[in-house]
Structure formats: structure tokens, C-alpha cells
Design an enzyme around this catalytic site. Sequence first.
Site, PDB file in Angstrom:
ATOM      1  N   HIS A  71      -4.727 -18.173  47.659  1.00 63.80           N
ATOM      2  CA  HIS A  71      -5.744 -17.117  47.826  1.00 63.80           C
ATOM      3  C   HIS A  71      -4.955 -15.928  48.356  1.00 63.80           C
ATOM      4  CE1 HIS A  71     -10.038 -15.903  49.281  1.00 63.80           C
ATOM      5  NE2 HIS A  71      -9.225 -14.884  49.533  1.00 63.80           N
ATOM      6  N   CYS A 100     -10.670 -24.022  48.484  1.00 59.99           N
ATOM      7  CA  CYS A 100      -9.701 -23.056  49.010  1.00 59.99           C
ATOM      8  C   CYS A 100      -9.866 -22.883  50.537  1.00 59.99           C
ATOM      9  CB  CYS A 100      -9.903 -21.723  48.303  1.00 59.99           C
ATOM     10  SG  CYS A 100      -8.969 -20.373  49.000  1.00 59.99           S
ATOM     11  N   HIS A 127      -3.059 -13.063  50.015  1.00 53.94           N
ATOM     12  CA  HIS A 127      -3.010 -12.625  51.416  1.00 53.94           C
ATOM     13  C   HIS A 127      -1.706 -11.895  51.658  1.00 53.94           C
ATOM     14  CE1 HIS A 127      -1.291 -16.662  51.089  1.00 53.94           C
ATOM     15  NE2 HIS A 127      -0.467 -16.313  52.055  1.00 53.94           N
ATOM     16  N   HIS A 175       0.985 -11.064  54.690  1.00 60.57           N
ATOM     17  CA  HIS A 175       1.448 -11.367  56.040  1.00 60.57           C
ATOM     18  C   HIS A 175       1.809 -10.054  56.721  1.00 60.57           C
ATOM     19  CE1 HIS A 175       2.297 -15.749  55.220  1.00 60.57           C
ATOM     20  NE2 HIS A 175       2.359 -15.291  53.985  1.00 60.57           N
TER      21      HIS A 175
HETATM   22  P1  5GP Z   1       1.940 -18.429  52.154  1.00 59.07           P
HETATM   23  O1  5GP Z   1       2.907 -19.552  52.404  1.00 59.07           O
HETATM   24  O2  5GP Z   1       0.922 -18.841  51.096  1.00 59.07           O
HETATM   25  O3  5GP Z   1       2.556 -17.110  51.886  1.00 59.07           O
HETATM   26  O4  5GP Z   1       1.157 -18.243  53.511  1.00 59.07           O
HETATM   27  C1  5GP Z   1       0.137 -19.104  53.927  1.00 59.07           C
HETATM   28  C2  5GP Z   1       0.031 -18.971  55.417  1.00 59.07           C
HETATM   29  O5  5GP Z   1      -1.210 -19.507  55.819  1.00 59.07           O
HETATM   30  C3  5GP Z   1       1.103 -19.744  56.183  1.00 59.07           C
HETATM   31  O6  5GP Z   1       1.858 -18.836  56.982  1.00 59.07           O
HETATM   32  C4  5GP Z   1       0.316 -20.751  57.002  1.00 59.07           C
HETATM   33  O7  5GP Z   1       0.851 -20.924  58.302  1.00 59.07           O
HETATM   34  C5  5GP Z   1      -1.058 -20.139  57.053  1.00 59.07           C
HETATM   35  N1  5GP Z   1      -2.139 -21.088  57.139  1.00 59.07           N
HETATM   36  C6  5GP Z   1      -2.308 -22.222  56.392  1.00 59.07           C
HETATM   37  N2  5GP Z   1      -3.462 -22.831  56.717  1.00 59.07           N
HETATM   38  C7  5GP Z   1      -4.037 -22.055  57.674  1.00 59.07           C
HETATM   39  C8  5GP Z   1      -5.268 -22.179  58.404  1.00 59.07           C
HETATM   40  O8  5GP Z   1      -6.058 -23.107  58.239  1.00 59.07           O
HETATM   41  N3  5GP Z   1      -5.520 -21.191  59.321  1.00 59.07           N
HETATM   42  C9  5GP Z   1      -4.675 -20.139  59.521  1.00 59.07           C
HETATM   43  N4  5GP Z   1      -5.022 -19.233  60.441  1.00 59.07           N
HETATM   44  N5  5GP Z   1      -3.516 -20.003  58.859  1.00 59.07           N
HETATM   45  C10 5GP Z   1      -3.201 -20.959  57.934  1.00 59.07           C
HETATM   46 ZN    ZN Z   2     -10.159 -18.625  48.177  1.00 62.26          ZN
END
Ligand code: 5GP
Ligand code: ZN
Length: 111
Positions: A95, A3, A97, A99
Site C-alpha cells: 500500500h 492490507c 507510503h 517514509h
Molecule cells: P516498506 O518496507 O514497504 O517500504 O515499509 C513498510 C514499513 O511499514 C516498515 O518500515 C514497517 O516497519 C512498517 N510497518 C509494518 N507493519 C506496520 C504496522 O502494523 N504498523 C506500523 N506503524 N508500521 C508498520
Molecule cells: Zn491498503
Amino acid sequence: MSCIFCKIINGEIPSNKVYEDEKIIAIHDLNPQAPTHVLVIPKMHIACADDINDDNCEVVGHIFAKIPVIAEKLGLDGYRIINNCKESAGQTVMHLHFHLLGGKTLGEKIV
Ligand code: 5GP
Ligand code: ZN
């Protein structure tokens, strides 16, 4: 553990941290969708919002208690909190999170 966010939490992958305590971290998103785009992440691996339950929900309350602290630190007035739960809703990192988006007048809304 493969992860990405667990690796960031463990320090195996670098990140730009804005807040950390024993339960959560907040980091700048790698691909920001607003002038300020921070991810607030529990250190405990919970895959998605659908996996929140009576045993692990305390950390979610903690996240929401700290979001105003993080927002103030970032100088945000208003902000939007978004959680994508599972692939069909656009979740790409499995995982949990949240925003935190701000730094401009936010436009389009789904709800
Ligand atoms: P999701 O699409 O799961 O709601 O959000 C995942 C977020 O994690 C995305 O906005 C993406 O830009 C961010 N993200 C993915 N990999 C990394 C990383 O290695 N470092 C950081 N700081 N953000 C990441
Ligand atoms: Zn995790």
C-alpha cells in the site's frame, strides 16, 4: 481486504498517528530506522508507486503538500523521504507510503 495499512486507516489495527485528514494519514513506523520515522499514507489503496496514474495522482501531490506540515509538527529540520516500489526495491507493505526520516544527521545514502 487484508492490507495492513487499510486496516490501520479503518481503525481495525491501532497506530500512533501524527497527522490525519480526509485523504491521508501519517503514523509512526513500528520499527523505526531513525529517531523520527513516520509513514505518510494515502487513505485510497494504491499498491505502489508504479500504480500512480493520471486518475489517482492528486493524492500524491497532497502528500507532498502536507509533508512540510507534518515535519514541522515533528520538529524536523532536514529529513529524508523514501519510497520503496515493489519487492525488488524492498517494499514489504503493498500500500503506497512514503517514509519520512529524521531527528539525527542522516548518514549513508544510495543517491
Ligand atoms: P516498506 O518496507 O514497504 O517500504 O515499509 C513498510 C514499513 O511499514 C516498515 O518500515 C514497517 O516497519 C512498517 N510497518 C509494518 N507493519 C506496520 C504496522 O502494523 N504498523 C506500523 N506503524 N508500521 C508498520
Ligand atoms: Zn491498503
